[in-house]
Write a protein that holds these residues in place. Structure first.
Motif, short mmCIF file in Angstrom:
data_model
loop_
_atom_site.label_atom_id
_atom_site.label_comp_id
_atom_site.label_asym_id
_atom_site.label_seq_id
_atom_site.Cartn_x
_atom_site.Cartn_y
_atom_site.Cartn_z
N PHE A 1 1.70 -47.96 -5.27
CA PHE A 1 1.33 -46.74 -5.98
C PHE A 1 0.40 -47.13 -7.13
N VAL A 2 -0.84 -46.64 -7.07
CA VAL A 2 -1.83 -47.03 -8.09
C VAL A 2 -2.58 -45.80 -8.60
N LYS A 3 -3.14 -45.97 -9.77
CA LYS A 3 -4.03 -44.96 -10.35
C LYS A 3 -5.42 -45.59 -10.43
N ILE A 4 -6.41 -44.93 -9.81
CA ILE A 4 -7.78 -45.44 -9.82
C ILE A 4 -8.65 -44.43 -10.57
N TYR A 5 -9.21 -44.86 -11.67
CA TYR A 5 -10.07 -43.98 -12.46
C TYR A 5 -11.41 -43.79 -11.73
N HIS A 6 -11.85 -42.54 -11.73
CA HIS A 6 -13.12 -42.23 -11.05
C HIS A 6 -13.83 -41.14 -11.84
N GLY A 7 -14.93 -41.51 -12.52
CA GLY A 7 -15.64 -40.55 -13.36
C GLY A 7 -14.75 -40.08 -14.49
N LYS A 8 -14.63 -38.76 -14.64
CA LYS A 8 -13.79 -38.20 -15.69
C LYS A 8 -12.35 -37.99 -15.23
N GLY A 9 -12.10 -38.21 -13.96
CA GLY A 9 -10.75 -37.97 -13.42
C GLY A 9 -10.13 -39.24 -12.86
N ALA A 10 -9.10 -39.04 -12.02
CA ALA A 10 -8.40 -40.20 -11.48
C ALA A 10 -7.74 -39.85 -10.15
N PHE A 11 -7.62 -40.87 -9.28
CA PHE A 11 -6.88 -40.76 -8.03
C PHE A 11 -5.53 -41.45 -8.19
N TYR A 12 -4.48 -40.80 -7.72
CA TYR A 12 -3.15 -41.39 -7.67
C TYR A 12 -2.85 -41.63 -6.18
N LEU A 13 -2.87 -42.88 -5.77
CA LEU A 13 -2.76 -43.22 -4.35
C LEU A 13 -1.42 -43.89 -4.06
N HIS A 14 -0.79 -43.44 -2.99
CA HIS A 14 0.54 -43.91 -2.61
C HIS A 14 0.53 -44.22 -1.12
N THR A 15 1.24 -45.27 -0.70
CA THR A 15 1.14 -45.74 0.70
C THR A 15 2.37 -45.46 1.55
N ASN A 16 3.34 -44.68 1.05
CA ASN A 16 4.55 -44.42 1.83
C ASN A 16 4.88 -42.92 1.83
N PRO A 17 4.13 -42.13 2.58
CA PRO A 17 4.35 -40.67 2.56
C PRO A 17 5.70 -40.24 3.13
N ILE A 18 6.38 -41.14 3.83
CA ILE A 18 7.67 -40.79 4.44
C ILE A 18 8.70 -40.36 3.41
N VAL A 19 8.56 -40.82 2.15
CA VAL A 19 9.55 -40.49 1.13
C VAL A 19 9.52 -39.01 0.76
N PHE A 20 8.44 -38.30 1.13
CA PHE A 20 8.32 -36.88 0.79
C PHE A 20 8.87 -35.96 1.89
N THR A 21 9.33 -36.53 3.00
CA THR A 21 9.73 -35.72 4.14
C THR A 21 11.11 -35.11 3.97
N ASN A 22 11.41 -34.17 4.87
CA ASN A 22 12.68 -33.43 4.81
C ASN A 22 13.90 -34.36 4.84
N TYR A 23 13.82 -35.39 5.64
CA TYR A 23 14.97 -36.29 5.84
C TYR A 23 15.48 -36.84 4.51
N TYR A 24 14.57 -37.37 3.71
CA TYR A 24 15.00 -38.03 2.47
C TYR A 24 15.29 -37.02 1.37
N LEU A 25 14.59 -35.89 1.36
CA LEU A 25 14.89 -34.89 0.34
C LEU A 25 16.27 -34.29 0.56
N LEU A 26 16.63 -34.10 1.85
CA LEU A 26 17.97 -33.59 2.15
C LEU A 26 19.05 -34.63 1.87
N GLU A 27 18.67 -35.90 1.86
CA GLU A 27 19.61 -36.97 1.51
C GLU A 27 19.80 -37.07 0.00
N GLY A 28 19.05 -36.30 -0.76
CA GLY A 28 19.16 -36.34 -2.20
C GLY A 28 18.23 -37.33 -2.86
N LYS A 29 17.28 -37.87 -2.10
CA LYS A 29 16.33 -38.84 -2.66
C LYS A 29 15.20 -38.08 -3.35
N THR A 30 15.52 -37.38 -4.41
CA THR A 30 14.54 -36.53 -5.08
C THR A 30 13.92 -37.17 -6.32
#
Length: 403
Positions: free
Chosen positions: A196-225
Motif C-alpha cells: 500500500f503506497v501513496k504516489i504524489y502526482h502533480g497537485k494530487g496523489a494516488f493511493y495504490l493497494h495490491t490486495n483488493p480481496i480484503v474489500f470483498t463480501n467474504y471478509y467484511l461479513l467475517e468482521g474484517k472491517t
C-alpha cells in the motif's frame, strides 16, 4: 481519519439477505458491485456512504474517461476522490489512463486496489508489481493463501491484520522513492514488503493497494472491517466517485485503444487456455460433423472365398493322376501345421513326450494318438504309397480333429 458508522448493524441486515437469498455459493473472485457471492463487492459499494459519512458518493455507471469528457473542467469542479476496487482495470484505455492522471494532477485523489495494473499506468507513475501467485487458480489452491498486513500510521499501532484465504503475495517491487510513501506492508516469507503506497502526482496523489480481496463480501461479513476502514481513511474528505468499471469507453478516439474481450482473455492464463480449448473443440466438432454428413459409402459385396473349390480341384487332379505320394505328403504337412497353430506344440520331434502332450491337449485317447503318429512316421520313411494308405491316413486325421 474516517471510520465506519453503524457498520455492524448494517452487516447483520446484509448477512440476513445472504442467508435467505443465496442458493449455491460462487467462489469466483468477480469484484462486482451487484454480486452477493463471497468475493463480490456488494457490501463495500452499499456501505460507501457510511465509509465517507461527511460527503457525497457518486456511483459511476459509465467509463471514467467518458465521464471526464463532459463532467470535469479544469480546477473548477472541486476536489474529488476516485475509488476503484477490481481484479484489473482492463476497461481502462491509454486515453483513460491519461485522463485519470490528469484528474489527479489537478489536486484530486485516487484510491485504486488491483491485482494487475496496466503497463501505461505503471510506466507513468514509475512503479512495478511482483505477483508471486499470479498463476495460482482454483478454489482449493487459493484457499491455502493466507496473508498478514500492517499499516505504518502510528494511529493504527503495529498490530497485524490477518486474513485466512485467497491472499495473493502481491507487492510493489520497485517505485520512485522521491515521490512515493509506503503506507502499508504485507509479510512474505518473513519479510515485510510494501503493498500500500501513496504516489504524489502533480497537485494530487494516488493511493495504490495490491490486495483488493480484503474489500470483498467474504471478509467484511467475517468482521474484517478495521483494515478496510483504515485504508480508505487516508483519502481526503472530498466527494467520492466510485467506479463500478462496468463499461468500456464509447468516446475513445483510437479504435485500437479500446479493450476487447480477446485481449482480456489473453491476459489471464486460465482464460487463454479456455479460449484455445474452445476453438480446438469447435474445429473438431466441425470436422466430425462434416464427416457424418458426407455422401453414404456404397456397400461392396465381398469377394467370394474360392479356396475350398480350388483345393477340391487340386485334390481331384492328384487323384486322377494317381499321385498318391504328393497327396500323402500334403496331408501330413497340413496335419502338423494345424497341430502347431491349434495346440501350440512343437512338431520337430515326434516322440513319446510329443504324443502325450498332443493327446492331452486334443482330448483324444493316448492309444489312438500314438497309432496316428506312428502311421505318419512310417509313411514318412516310404517313397511310394498306395491308394488304400492314403484313404486310411485321411480318415485317421479327420477322426482326430472331430474331438
Amino acid at each position: 481519519m474516517m471510520y465506519f458508522k453503524n457498520i455492524f448493524r448494517i452487516f447483520l441486515i446484509i448477512t440476513l439477505v445472504f442467508i435467505t437469498g443465496c442458493t449455491k455459493t460462487n467462489w469466483n473472485e468477480n469484484y462486482r458491485e451487484k454480486e452477493k457471492s463471497p468475493f463480490g463487492n456488494y457490501i463495500i459499494s452499499k456501505e460507501a456512504s457510511n465509509l465517507f459519512p461527511d460527503t457525497d458518493v457518486t456511483i459511476l455507471k459509465e467509463n471514467f474517461y467518458d465521464t471526464t469528457i463532459f463532467s470535469f473542467d479544469g480546477d473548477t469542479i472541486g476536489k474529488k476522490n476516485y475509488v476503484l476496487i477490481k481484479n484489473s482495470a482492463f476497461k481502462q484505455t491509454k486515453e483513460g489512463t491519461k485522463s485519470l492522471l490528469d484528474f489527479v494532477s489537478k489536486g484530486n485523489a485516487a484510491f485504486i486496489s488491483l491485482h494487475y495494473f496496466n503497463a501505461d499506468f505503471k510506466e507513468a507513475l514509475e512503479f512495478s508489481i511482483n505477483n508471486l501467485d499470479k498463476n495460482t487458480f482454483g478454489n482449493q489452491n487459493l484457499k491455502k493463501l493466507n496473508g498478514e498486513f500492517y499499516l505504518k500510521h502510528p494511529d493504527f499501532g503495529k498490530k497485524p491484520y490477518l486474513y485466512s484465504r485467497n491472499i495473493k503475495r502481491n507487492y510493489f517491487l520497485q517505485y520512485n522513492e522521491g515521490k512515493t510513501m509506503v503506507l502499508g506492508t504485507t509479510k512474505i516469507d518473513g519479510e515485510e514488503v510494501p503493498n500500500f503506497v501513496k504516489i504524489y502526482h502533480g497537485k494530487g496523489a494516488f493511493y495504490l493497494h495490491t490486495n483488493p480481496i480484503v474489500f470483498t463480501n467474504y471478509y467484511l461479513l467475517e468482521g474484517k472491517t478495521d483494515y478496510v476502514a483504515n485504508l480508505l481513511s487516508y483519502l481526503p474528505n472530498n466527494k467520492v466517485l466510485w467506479d463500478e468499471h462496468i463499461k468500456s469507453s464509447e468516446f475513445s478516439q483510437n479504435p485500437d485503444d479500446k479493450p476487447s474481450v480477446f485481449n482480456y482473455f489473453l491476459k489471464h492464463p486460465t482464460l487463454t487456455w479456455f479460449l484455445y480449448v474452445s476453438i480446438i473443440g469447435l474445429l473438431f466438432f466441425m470436422l466430425f460433423n462434416a464427416r457424418r454428413k458426407q455422401r453414404a459409402i456404397p456397400v461392396l459385396k465381398p469377394l467370394e472365398n474360392t479356396t475350398v473349390a480350388f483345393t477340391q480341384t487340386i485334390s481331384n487332379l492328384y487323384l486322377s493322376e494317381e499321385d498318391h505320394q504328393n497327396l500323402v505328403d500334403k496331408k501330413i504337412t497340413f496335419f502338423l501345421e494345424k497341430i502347431r497353430s491349434k495346440y501350440l506344440i512343437d512338431t520337430t520331434i515326434l516322440n513319446a513326450d510329443f504324443i502325450k502332450k498332443l493327446a492331452a491337449k486334443s482330448g483324444n485317447e493316448l492309444q489312438k494318438t500314438k497309432y496316428l503318429i506312428h502311421t505318419i512316421i512310417t509313411l514318412n520313411k516310404k517313397t511310394e504309397y498306395s491308394k488304400e494308405q492314403l484313404i486310411v491316413l485321411h480318415k485317421m486325421i479327420e477322426n482326430f480333429f472331430k474331438k
